[in-house]
Design a protein around this motif. Structure first.
Motif, PDB file in Angstrom:
ATOM      1  N   ALA A  60       0.851  -1.191   0.000  1.00  0.00           N
ATOM      2  CA  ALA A  60       0.000   0.000   0.000  1.00  0.00           C
ATOM      3  C   ALA A  60       0.884   1.238   0.000  1.00  0.00           C
ATOM      4  O   ALA A  60       2.004   1.225   0.523  1.00  0.00           O
ATOM      5  CB  ALA A  60      -0.913  -0.012   1.227  1.00  0.00           C
ATOM      6  N   ASN A  61       0.405   2.303  -0.592  1.00  0.00           N
ATOM      7  CA  ASN A  61       1.135   3.582  -0.610  1.00  0.00           C
ATOM      8  C   ASN A  61       2.572   3.404  -1.063  1.00  0.00           C
ATOM      9  O   ASN A  61       3.497   3.951  -0.469  1.00  0.00           O
ATOM     10  CB  ASN A  61       1.089   4.249   0.768  1.00  0.00           C
ATOM     11  CG  ASN A  61      -0.318   4.419   1.278  1.00  0.00           C
ATOM     12  OD1 ASN A  61      -1.205   4.848   0.542  1.00  0.00           O
ATOM     13  ND2 ASN A  61      -0.544   4.056   2.519  1.00  0.00           N
ATOM     14  N   ASP A  62       2.766   2.634  -2.121  1.00  0.00           N
ATOM     15  CA  ASP A  62       4.103   2.299  -2.605  1.00  0.00           C
ATOM     16  C   ASP A  62       4.786   3.506  -3.232  1.00  0.00           C
ATOM     17  O   ASP A  62       4.214   4.189  -4.072  1.00  0.00           O
ATOM     18  CB  ASP A  62       4.004   1.166  -3.621  1.00  0.00           C
ATOM     19  CG  ASP A  62       5.337   0.755  -4.172  1.00  0.00           C
ATOM     20  OD1 ASP A  62       6.306   0.697  -3.393  1.00  0.00           O
ATOM     21  OD2 ASP A  62       5.415   0.508  -5.385  1.00  0.00           O
ATOM     22  N   LEU A  63       6.010   3.761  -2.828  1.00  0.00           N
ATOM     23  CA  LEU A  63       6.781   4.884  -3.358  1.00  0.00           C
ATOM     24  C   LEU A  63       8.005   4.426  -4.146  1.00  0.00           C
ATOM     25  O   LEU A  63       8.749   5.245  -4.666  1.00  0.00           O
ATOM     26  CB  LEU A  63       7.234   5.790  -2.215  1.00  0.00           C
ATOM     27  CG  LEU A  63       6.116   6.376  -1.342  1.00  0.00           C
ATOM     28  CD1 LEU A  63       6.709   7.148  -0.179  1.00  0.00           C
ATOM     29  CD2 LEU A  63       5.195   7.257  -2.160  1.00  0.00           C
ATOM     30  N   ALA A  64       8.219   3.111  -4.255  1.00  0.00           N
ATOM     31  CA  ALA A  64       9.441   2.588  -4.872  1.00  0.00           C
ATOM     32  C   ALA A  64       9.490   2.832  -6.376  1.00  0.00           C
ATOM     33  O   ALA A  64      10.553   3.086  -6.927  1.00  0.00           O
ATOM     34  CB  ALA A  64       9.582   1.097  -4.588  1.00  0.00           C
ATOM     35  N   ASN A  65       8.353   2.702  -7.048  1.00  0.00           N
ATOM     36  CA  ASN A  65       8.289   2.939  -8.494  1.00  0.00           C
ATOM     37  C   ASN A  65       9.334   2.120  -9.257  1.00  0.00           C
ATOM     38  O   ASN A  65      10.058   2.644 -10.095  1.00  0.00           O
ATOM     39  CB  ASN A  65       8.438   4.432  -8.796  1.00  0.00           C
ATOM     40  CG  ASN A  65       7.923   4.782 -10.174  1.00  0.00           C
ATOM     41  OD1 ASN A  65       7.086   4.075 -10.719  1.00  0.00           O
ATOM     42  ND2 ASN A  65       8.419   5.866 -10.732  1.00  0.00           N
ATOM     43  N   LEU A  66       9.416   0.811  -8.946  1.00  0.00           N
ATOM     44  CA  LEU A  66      10.392  -0.061  -9.601  1.00  0.00           C
ATOM     45  C   LEU A  66       9.906  -0.486 -10.980  1.00  0.00           C
ATOM     46  O   LEU A  66       8.729  -0.690 -11.197  1.00  0.00           O
ATOM     47  CB  LEU A  66      10.639  -1.318  -8.760  1.00  0.00           C
ATOM     48  CG  LEU A  66      11.316  -1.125  -7.418  1.00  0.00           C
ATOM     49  CD1 LEU A  66      11.491  -2.471  -6.722  1.00  0.00           C
ATOM     50  CD2 LEU A  66      12.664  -0.453  -7.580  1.00  0.00           C
ATOM     51  N   GLU A  67      10.858  -0.628 -11.909  1.00  0.00           N
ATOM     52  CA  GLU A  67      10.553  -1.127 -13.243  1.00  0.00           C
ATOM     53  C   GLU A  67      10.284  -2.629 -13.179  1.00  0.00           C
ATOM     54  O   GLU A  67      10.857  -3.333 -12.352  1.00  0.00           O
ATOM     55  CB  GLU A  67      11.735  -0.907 -14.176  1.00  0.00           C
ATOM     56  CG  GLU A  67      11.983   0.521 -14.564  1.00  0.00           C
ATOM     57  CD  GLU A  67      13.140   0.612 -15.553  1.00  0.00           C
ATOM     58  OE1 GLU A  67      13.123  -0.134 -16.557  1.00  0.00           O
ATOM     59  OE2 GLU A  67      14.045   1.400 -15.278  1.00  0.00           O
ATOM     60  N   SER A  68       9.437  -3.095 -14.095  1.00  0.00           N
ATOM     61  CA  SER A  68       9.166  -4.532 -14.202  1.00  0.00           C
ATOM     62  C   SER A  68      10.293  -5.208 -14.959  1.00  0.00           C
ATOM     63  O   SER A  68      10.159  -5.564 -16.120  1.00  0.00           O
ATOM     64  CB  SER A  68       7.838  -4.772 -14.923  1.00  0.00           C
ATOM     65  OG  SER A  68       6.772  -4.305 -14.179  1.00  0.00           O
ATOM     66  N   LYS A  69      11.431  -5.345 -14.312  1.00  0.00           N
ATOM     67  CA  LYS A  69      12.560  -6.048 -14.922  1.00  0.00           C
ATOM     68  C   LYS A  69      13.131  -7.007 -13.897  1.00  0.00           C
ATOM     69  O   LYS A  69      13.037  -6.779 -12.689  1.00  0.00           O
ATOM     70  CB  LYS A  69      13.622  -5.074 -15.425  1.00  0.00           C
ATOM     71  CG  LYS A  69      14.354  -4.319 -14.331  1.00  0.00           C
ATOM     72  CD  LYS A  69      15.458  -3.449 -14.908  1.00  0.00           C
ATOM     73  CE  LYS A  69      16.289  -2.852 -13.781  1.00  0.00           C
ATOM     74  NZ  LYS A  69      17.404  -2.074 -14.284  1.00  0.00           N
ATOM     75  N   MET A  70      13.718  -8.087 -14.389  1.00  0.00           N
ATOM     76  CA  MET A  70      14.284  -9.093 -13.503  1.00  0.00           C
ATOM     77  C   MET A  70      15.428  -8.479 -12.712  1.00  0.00           C
ATOM     78  O   MET A  70      16.453  -8.107 -13.276  1.00  0.00           O
ATOM     79  CB  MET A  70      14.778 -10.282 -14.325  1.00  0.00           C
ATOM     80  CG  MET A  70      15.155 -11.480 -13.489  1.00  0.00           C
ATOM     81  SD  MET A  70      13.769 -12.318 -12.702  1.00  0.00           S
ATOM     82  CE  MET A  70      13.007 -13.120 -14.080  1.00  0.00           C
ATOM     83  N   GLN A  71      15.206  -8.340 -11.401  1.00  0.00           N
ATOM     84  CA  GLN A  71      16.230  -7.793 -10.520  1.00  0.00           C
ATOM     85  C   GLN A  71      15.978  -8.315  -9.110  1.00  0.00           C
ATOM     86  O   GLN A  71      14.830  -8.556  -8.725  1.00  0.00           O
ATOM     87  CB  GLN A  71      16.217  -6.266 -10.545  1.00  0.00           C
ATOM     88  CG  GLN A  71      14.909  -5.640 -10.074  1.00  0.00           C
ATOM     89  CD  GLN A  71      14.942  -4.130 -10.120  1.00  0.00           C
ATOM     90  OE1 GLN A  71      15.853  -3.519  -9.578  1.00  0.00           O
ATOM     91  NE2 GLN A  71      13.939  -3.529 -10.751  1.00  0.00           N
TER      92      GLN A  71
END
Length: 111
Positions: A60-71
């Motif tokens: 909830a309330n996510d601020l990470a904004n990570l790309e959908s890439k294998m990491q």
């Protein structure tokens, strides 16, 4: 014993070593239908210690904004819960929530 009230200790159960596979909005549902309300982000991760089985982790309330890439990623306050899988008789499903997600830097460096 009510299965919906059981939680798994992520550290003791070996639920660690996560690879990010996908990220999408976490939608609210009522009576099996989307309400249009976004609750946060759903991250699909493959578990390296469990033959790359995938689970969804809701934040909830996510601020990470990570790309959908294998990491490789890690979670803050990961909570894993079981539920009966009514689509597959005798099976249980896993649902998970966390306070935050962050990429994990490789200890080998970029080559």
């Amino acid at each position: 014993m009510i299965i919906n009230e059981m939680y798994i200790d992520a550290d003791k159960s070996g639920f660690k070593g996560f690879l990010l596979v996908d990220a999408k909005p976490w939608q609210e549902y009522q009576d099996g239908k989307k309400t249009g309300k976004v609750l946060g982000t759903t991250y699909t991760v493959a578990m390296t210690g469990h033959q790359l089985d995938k689970i969804n982790v809701h934040i909830a309330n996510d601020l990470a904004n990570l790309e959908s890439k294998m990491q490789p990623v890690g979670f803050k306050n990961l909570h894993i819960k079981l539920y009966p899988d009514y689509h597959n008789a005798g099976q249980v499903g896993i649902t998970a929530t966390a306070d935050a997600i962050a990429p994990i830097k490789s200890s080998h460096g970029d080559k």
